[in-house]
Enzyme design. Sequence first.
Site: not given
Length: 389
Positions: A199-200, A204, A207, A293
């Site tokens: 992740t960057r 939320h 995720h 995605r």
Amino acid sequence: MTKLVPPHGGGALKPLLLRDDKRAEALERAASLTKVQLSSREVSDVFMLGMGAYTPLSGFMNKADWHSVCVDMKLSNGVFWPIPITASSNADLADIIIIGDDVALIDGENGEVLGIMKVTEKYTIDKALECSNVFRTTDVNHPGVQKVMEQGEVNLAGPVDVLSEGRFPQTYKGLYMLPEQSRAMFVERGWSRVSAFQTRNPMHRSHEYLAKVATEVTDGLFIHQVLGALKPGDIPAEVRTKAIQAMIDNYFVPENVIQAGYPIEMRYGGPREALIHALIRQNFGCSHLIVGRDHAGVGDYYGPYDAQHIFDELWDGALHTAPLKIDITFFCKKCDSIATNKTCPHGDKDRISISGTRQREMLINGEEIPKEFSRPEVIAILREYYSRL
Ligand SMILES: [Zn+2]
């Protein structure tokens, strides 16, 4: 006895970072060597080589490897590798470097000596061939293509001794973790099947859902953040880490989650980058990588599931780390839960979806963000950050 996936390439982890006396001696020697200034992408690759994240590479690629990686996704010895790892120089500098010379690799932004490379080959490349194979486009508006097109005309290859970890160990104390350290932590917790979540962004509920699905089917979760250069408008790593930690503390079983970071710079290579993300996680000891995605995509260059499909093209044994392919997630009011297209039969009007841009706007304006979209503990940290801007 836990059994983690082996490092990539069949051997042991290969960190190229020198330590202690050896590092001090090499730094002294580097002062008198020809200096090659590296771009930010090349700098991040030196750090990745240093920590062993690019095992089994021993330095920057030669032409045979470069070509074979571009066209066949393998090194010339047959080992799977999806993206070229190369260093470049302008032609004038390349002319004065003699094959067999040691050169000092310098951070082009701050002048720090990062490593010493024994130059074994100088070669020119067909940049369009690299970009069309790796990025599936030669459009210079693509940030990864742009960096290839802007790099020097001559590539320099050879084994590298890495002499620096940059600002990472100090700036990201407790978060910056070497592959040998994550492996030791997994073993200590008795994990053998580990899911990595790249992740960057702050996480939320969508995720959180991906991460929880992964945690359900493996022994533990490795939330692995990008610590390399950020785009303007991105949430800084310190704030993001705090927000993710608030989510872990309140909504996860903390023993089943490890939060860490690594110094990669995004190439936005979509499918090919998803593959290198998996290869890197294999070196960190993770058996699975969550691939959602448009993983590592940018703009409309890739189809939403290209990064998932490319794993099906690999040959047996190419990679030990497998993708956990999960569809786009959202909160559905009719289902009254987070769902995906695979599990929810309802339509867009029942789903809560907030774009990154809209979310920023809502946080800045003090608008309420639905609890179905994000946890209040996470929102509080982000709101506090925006109020300070
Ligand atoms: Zn639904």
